[in-house]
Design an enzyme around this catalytic site. Structure first.
Site, PDB file in Angstrom:
ATOM      1  N   HIS A   1       0.832  -1.194   0.000  1.00 42.22           N
ATOM      2  CA  HIS A   1       0.000   0.000   0.000  1.00 42.22           C
ATOM      3  C   HIS A   1       0.874   1.254   0.000  1.00 42.22           C
ATOM      4  CE1 HIS A   1      -3.192  -2.583   2.031  1.00 42.22           C
ATOM      5  NE2 HIS A   1      -3.761  -2.179   0.924  1.00 42.22           N
TER       6      HIS A   1
ATOM      7  N   HIS B   1     -13.488  -6.495  -4.735  1.00 36.45           N
ATOM      8  CA  HIS B   1     -12.852  -5.297  -4.163  1.00 36.45           C
ATOM      9  C   HIS B   1     -11.946  -4.701  -5.239  1.00 36.45           C
ATOM     10  CE1 HIS B   1     -10.672  -2.740  -1.458  1.00 36.45           C
ATOM     11  NE2 HIS B   1      -9.695  -3.570  -1.152  1.00 36.45           N
TER      12      HIS B   1
ATOM     13  N   GLU C   1      -9.247  -2.601  -5.059  1.00 34.28           N
ATOM     14  CA  GLU C   1      -7.825  -2.250  -4.901  1.00 34.28           C
ATOM     15  C   GLU C   1      -7.001  -3.072  -5.897  1.00 34.28           C
ATOM     16  OE1 GLU C   1      -5.668  -0.480  -1.427  1.00 34.28           O
ATOM     17  OE2 GLU C   1      -6.870  -1.981  -0.423  1.00 34.28           O
TER      18      GLU C   1
ATOM     19  N   ASP D   1      -4.330  -4.699  -5.922  1.00 33.28           N
ATOM     20  CA  ASP D   1      -3.753  -6.014  -5.618  1.00 33.28           C
ATOM     21  C   ASP D   1      -4.731  -7.132  -5.990  1.00 33.28           C
ATOM     22  OD1 ASP D   1      -5.090  -4.752  -3.404  1.00 33.28           O
ATOM     23  OD2 ASP D   1      -4.434  -6.355  -2.081  1.00 33.28           O
TER      24      ASP D   1
ATOM     25  N   HIS E   1     -12.664  -3.766   3.786  1.00 35.30           N
ATOM     26  CA  HIS E   1     -12.264  -2.555   4.471  1.00 35.30           C
ATOM     27  C   HIS E   1     -12.432  -1.296   3.615  1.00 35.30           C
ATOM     28  CE1 HIS E   1      -8.169  -1.921   2.494  1.00 35.30           C
ATOM     29  NE2 HIS E   1      -8.590  -3.039   1.965  1.00 35.30           N
TER      30      HIS E   1
ATOM     31  N   ASP F   1     -10.489  -9.309   1.385  1.00 35.61           N
ATOM     32  CA  ASP F   1      -9.456  -8.975   2.372  1.00 35.61           C
ATOM     33  C   ASP F   1      -9.776  -9.484   3.783  1.00 35.61           C
ATOM     34  OD1 ASP F   1      -7.463  -7.626   0.889  1.00 35.61           O
ATOM     35  OD2 ASP F   1      -8.637  -5.791   0.855  1.00 35.61           O
TER      36      ASP F   1
ATOM     37  N   TYR G   1      -2.639  -7.842  10.426  1.00 30.46           N
ATOM     38  CA  TYR G   1      -3.545  -7.403   9.360  1.00 30.46           C
ATOM     39  C   TYR G   1      -4.769  -6.704   9.974  1.00 30.46           C
ATOM     40  CZ  TYR G   1      -5.704  -8.004   4.716  1.00 30.46           C
ATOM     41  OH  TYR G   1      -6.263  -7.807   3.484  1.00 30.46           O
TER      42      TYR G   1
ATOM     43  N   HIS H   1      -5.826 -12.895   0.642  1.00 30.26           N
ATOM     44  CA  HIS H   1      -4.401 -12.895   0.990  1.00 30.26           C
ATOM     45  C   HIS H   1      -4.125 -14.026   1.978  1.00 30.26           C
ATOM     46  CE1 HIS H   1      -3.590  -8.967  -0.779  1.00 30.26           C
ATOM     47  NE2 HIS H   1      -4.567  -8.441  -0.087  1.00 30.26           N
TER      48      HIS H   1
HETATM   49 FE1  FEO Z   1      -7.758  -3.878   0.122  1.00 31.27          FE
HETATM   50 FE2  FEO Z   1      -5.904  -6.615  -0.493  1.00 31.27          FE
HETATM   51  O1  FEO Z   1      -6.604  -4.949  -0.862  1.00 31.27           O
END
Ligand code: FEO
Length: 393
Positions: free
Chosen positions: A23, A79, A81, A83, A145, A164, A192, A225
């Site tokens: 991030h 999501h 983001e 990644d 999140h 996430d 996390y 993840h």
């Molecule tokens: Fe909120 Fe794994 O990205």
């Protein structure tokens, strides 16, 4: 290496052993991470999430081991983001007929990221998509999140894919929780939670209650993840409920930076006071410590004691990021105290105490300010501060 979770459901993600910062705000990832994506081959084929862009070639090769990507009917982006969405442009190029399923906020974010005229289908909680045999059921999870976050559940196979949530930045040789070192796994899962989910704890509690009330059977929780929860999958849900309650342990964290060792000596005297009262504690020199590891310790502790010399009528700069985190992460059930040395002007203790007020952290005892190197009396006062903090805990 592709791994089959259950019949016709495959992990097609990638392991990133090398990443050490995540991030823009630099979440440290000492143990690397994984970007998990799941391919479901039923009468129709669905891909749940993608991987970060630099790994797109490996990801597409993983999919090709199972099917031709052009056969994918649905791509679910839980999501936005990058990644998780970073390989969407390539996947949507290959899967020309695929519908891209997102939450309403997800559509807004993904359109904003990629500016592509893909075939979107925005879904809400309870919406379903049939894969011919089993169904995908969607549950919006705003602020777990990001506002766009969504969970996808696969009926029949009873797999929850919550993106996430319940994840960890943990690269490992194997994909399932029963195959890895449990201590490492929980260290990463807690880090996390502490660094990402703490401010949304009340929403975590509500969302878990909502999902549990649906009484969906859950055989596997497959986050985006880290490792997949297969053995006793609800253990991480119970752990999240516990973490979301933010009930601290009777521990203290002492943070300081120091110019000429005066504030360090004060920190150690405070630690002596804590130790004299039997309080477990850790000291961190903020110029040297990993900020995210410190946050994880703070997450667990009842007391936060912050010390800084006065520099230019303010604090030493390495203290400031942690103070910003204290405000942004909105920790509950903490108490604070301040200390610091000074030479020509001595604002640091006042600044730290005022900052605790902005964080909703009550100051447990009056701070200790020492001019130049602390005298024997100053150090006795620091030890006394440690004892008072212990008492307040
Ligand atoms: Fe909120 Fe794994 O990205």
């Amino acid at each position: 290496m592709v791994v089959e979770l259950k019949k016709g459901v495959y992990w097609v993600g990638v392991v990133d052993w090398g990443i050490r910062h995540f991030h823009g705000y630099e979440l440290s990832t000492h143990r690397g991470t994984t970007y998990n994506a799941y391919l479901i081959v039923d009468r129709k084929t669905a891909l749940v999430d993608t991987v970060w862009g630099p790994f797109q070639r490996d990801f597409v090769e993983n999919i090709r081991q199972i099917i031709d990507p052009s056969k994918i009917d649905f791509v679910i982006a839980n999501h936005a983001e990058p990644d998780h969405s970073g390989s969407l442009p390539e996947i949507m190029r290959l899967a020309k007929n695929a519908t891209l399923i997102v939450s309403n906020r997800g559509r807004e974010s993904i359109e904003g990221h990629y500016h592509q005229g893909w075939s979107f289908k925005a879904v809400q909680t309870g919406d379903k998509v049939s894969l011919g045999g089993n169904e995908l059921v969607f549950v919006e999870a705003p602020m777990l999140h990001w506002p766009d976050s969504m969970f996808t559940y696969l009926t029949g196979q009873n797999i929850l894919m919550p993106n996430d949530a319940f994840g960890q930045h943990y690269a490992a040789a194997f994909r399932f929780n029963d195959q890895v070192n449990e201590k490492e796994l929980y260290e990463e899962a807690m880090k996390y939670y502490a660094n990402i989910l703490t401010p949304f704890s009340h929403l975590v509690t509500k969302k878990i209650e909502e999902v549990l009330s649906l009484k969906l059977p859950v055989d596997i929780i497959a986050p985006s993840h880290g490792v997949i929860w297969r053995r006793d999958p609800l253990q991480i849900v119970k752990k999240y409920q516990q973490w979301a309650a933010q009930t601290p342990e009777k521990k203290a964290v002492v943070l300081y930076d120091t110019m000429w060792q005066a504030t360090r000596r004060m920190a150690e005297a405070i630690a002596d006071g804590l130790a004299a009262e039997g309080i477990e504690h850790k000291l961190f020199h903020t110029a040297l410590a990993d900020r995210n590891d410190v946050i994880t310790e703070i997450f667990q502790a009842r007391a936060i004691v912050v010390g800084s010399p006065t520099l230019n009528r303010g604090l030493l700069p390495t203290i400031t990021p942690i103070l910003e985190d204290l405000k942004g992460l909105r920790f509950q059930n903490k108490i604070g105290a301040a200390f610091g040395s000074y030479g020509w002007s001595g604002e640091s203790v006042k600044i730290i105490e005022e900052h605790f007020g902005k964080c909703g952290i009550p100051v447990a005892a009056e701070g200790v300010l020492a001019k130049w190197q602390p005298s024997a009396d100053d150090l006795a006062n620091c030890k006394g501060l440690g004892r008072k903090i212990a008492e307040a805990m």
